[in-house]
Write a protein that holds these residues in place. Sequence first.
Motif, PDB file in Angstrom:
ATOM      1  N   ARG A 152     -21.635  -6.142  11.525  1.00 54.01           N
ATOM      2  CA  ARG A 152     -20.377  -6.763  11.120  1.00 54.01           C
ATOM      3  C   ARG A 152     -20.650  -8.177  10.629  1.00 54.01           C
ATOM      4  NH1 ARG A 152     -16.361  -3.550  13.744  1.00 54.01           N
ATOM      5  NH2 ARG A 152     -14.748  -4.970  12.999  1.00 54.01           N
ATOM      6  N   VAL A 153     -19.720  -8.682   9.837  1.00 62.85           N
ATOM      7  CA  VAL A 153     -19.802 -10.064   9.371  1.00 62.85           C
ATOM      8  C   VAL A 153     -18.458 -10.734   9.600  1.00 62.85           C
ATOM      9  CG1 VAL A 153     -20.285 -11.615   7.448  1.00 62.85           C
ATOM     10  CG2 VAL A 153     -21.483  -9.419   7.593  1.00 62.85           C
ATOM     11  N   LEU A 154     -18.504 -11.903  10.241  1.00 61.73           N
ATOM     12  CA  LEU A 154     -17.315 -12.735  10.406  1.00 61.73           C
ATOM     13  C   LEU A 154     -17.338 -13.785   9.304  1.00 61.73           C
ATOM     14  CD1 LEU A 154     -17.472 -13.330  14.280  1.00 61.73           C
ATOM     15  CD2 LEU A 154     -16.548 -11.368  13.032  1.00 61.73           C
ATOM     16  N   GLN A 168     -19.793  -3.953   7.872  1.00 57.87           N
ATOM     17  CA  GLN A 168     -20.489  -3.747   6.611  1.00 57.87           C
ATOM     18  C   GLN A 168     -21.259  -2.428   6.582  1.00 57.87           C
ATOM     19  OE1 GLN A 168     -20.361  -6.163   3.936  1.00 57.87           O
ATOM     20  NE2 GLN A 168     -18.661  -6.730   5.284  1.00 57.87           N
ATOM     21  N   GLN A 169     -21.892  -2.106   7.718  1.00 59.10           N
ATOM     22  CA  GLN A 169     -22.707  -0.895   7.758  1.00 59.10           C
ATOM     23  C   GLN A 169     -22.647  -0.272   9.151  1.00 59.10           C
ATOM     24  OE1 GLN A 169     -24.361   0.534   5.247  1.00 59.10           O
ATOM     25  NE2 GLN A 169     -23.898  -1.058   3.753  1.00 59.10           N
ATOM     26  N   THR A 170     -22.821   1.042   9.188  1.00 57.48           N
ATOM     27  CA  THR A 170     -22.988   1.777  10.438  1.00 57.48           C
ATOM     28  C   THR A 170     -24.272   2.572  10.331  1.00 57.48           C
ATOM     29  OG1 THR A 170     -20.604   1.965  10.801  1.00 57.48           O
ATOM     30  CG2 THR A 170     -22.020   3.516  11.977  1.00 57.48           C
ATOM     31  N   LEU A 197     -23.108 -13.469  11.599  1.00 57.89           N
ATOM     32  CA  LEU A 197     -23.568 -12.085  11.596  1.00 57.89           C
ATOM     33  C   LEU A 197     -23.437 -11.511  13.008  1.00 57.89           C
ATOM     34  CD1 LEU A 197     -26.828 -12.641   9.513  1.00 57.89           C
ATOM     35  CD2 LEU A 197     -24.515 -12.180   8.661  1.00 57.89           C
ATOM     36  N   LEU A 198     -23.209 -10.228  13.086  1.00 58.40           N
ATOM     37  CA  LEU A 198     -22.985  -9.595  14.383  1.00 58.40           C
ATOM     38  C   LEU A 198     -23.433  -8.138  14.329  1.00 58.40           C
ATOM     39  CD1 LEU A 198     -21.433  -9.274  17.195  1.00 58.40           C
ATOM     40  CD2 LEU A 198     -19.431  -8.711  15.816  1.00 58.40           C
ATOM     41  N   HIS A 199     -24.222  -7.717  15.312  1.00 54.43           N
ATOM     42  CA  HIS A 199     -24.478  -6.290  15.456  1.00 54.43           C
ATOM     43  C   HIS A 199     -24.729  -5.976  16.921  1.00 54.43           C
ATOM     44  CE1 HIS A 199     -28.862  -7.132  15.528  1.00 54.43           C
ATOM     45  NE2 HIS A 199     -29.028  -5.879  15.952  1.00 54.43           N
ATOM     46  N   ASN A 200     -24.623  -4.713  17.257  1.00 53.36           N
ATOM     47  CA  ASN A 200     -24.747  -4.281  18.645  1.00 53.36           C
ATOM     48  C   ASN A 200     -26.037  -3.513  18.871  1.00 53.36           C
ATOM     49  OD1 ASN A 200     -23.529  -2.135  17.009  1.00 53.36           O
ATOM     50  ND2 ASN A 200     -23.454  -0.970  18.922  1.00 53.36           N
TER      51      ASN A 200
END
Length: 250
Positions: A152-154, A168-170, A197-200
């Motif tokens: 994800r993008v904030l 943005q992408q999975t 930027l953010l990802h899990n």
Amino acid sequence: MPPLHDRLTRAAVGEDSSKPDHVGHRERLRLRFRKAGPDGLQDYELLELILFNAIPRRDVKPLAKALLRQFRTFADVIAAPRDQLLSVRVEQEGRPPLKATERVADEFAMIRAASLQFQMANVIDRPVISSWKDLLSYCRSTAAYEPIEQFRVLFLNNKNALIADERQQTGTINHTPVYPREVIKRAIALNAASIILLHNHPSGDPTPSRADIEMTKQIVAAARSVDIAVHDHLVIGRGETASFRSLGLL
């Protein structure tokens, strides 16, 4: 039917002894919730309150406890994938199985949606510096319980206020393809001055991988070329969050 002494006791306090046991239990549990709030109830009892709406004429306590055994915590139950929820059932002798139905899954999905909307209200249009704690809470809610990686993008304006949060992408359980050009193209379209930027990590461990570090470097370089700042890259695990900036990686 309840034992005779139970029915006599209920009659003495004015309860309707003709009602099934679970009806009186539902009324008592709702009353406890009104008086004490969520802190006055066990996790399985909070789940019961939710299940009341989806399963109207059954004792749902066994199902609430089965869900907690399966998924471990209240939050994990609420965030469980639909297909896994629908596989939970409790066999009951002489009665149809007690199952997590589509209506149960819908109730949990609505709770997740409401929670995200509530937390988004605490961060949208607010400078991220003054609302960083709320922002982290929101980020954990959006990503911590996802079974596959998502990026994800904030997007922030020139006052560092959040203007958009977009996935943005999975990817898969341990990888998400990210295209720096698409991230920057979207930032320009939103007139963003900076991004987070953010990802899990579905594994639960938020430690950045080599691929995470390399991908971040590429996005930072692409953003710098068009005068867009990258404030941080957050990696969300189950109970922890890793910050590239705090780790000296940005």
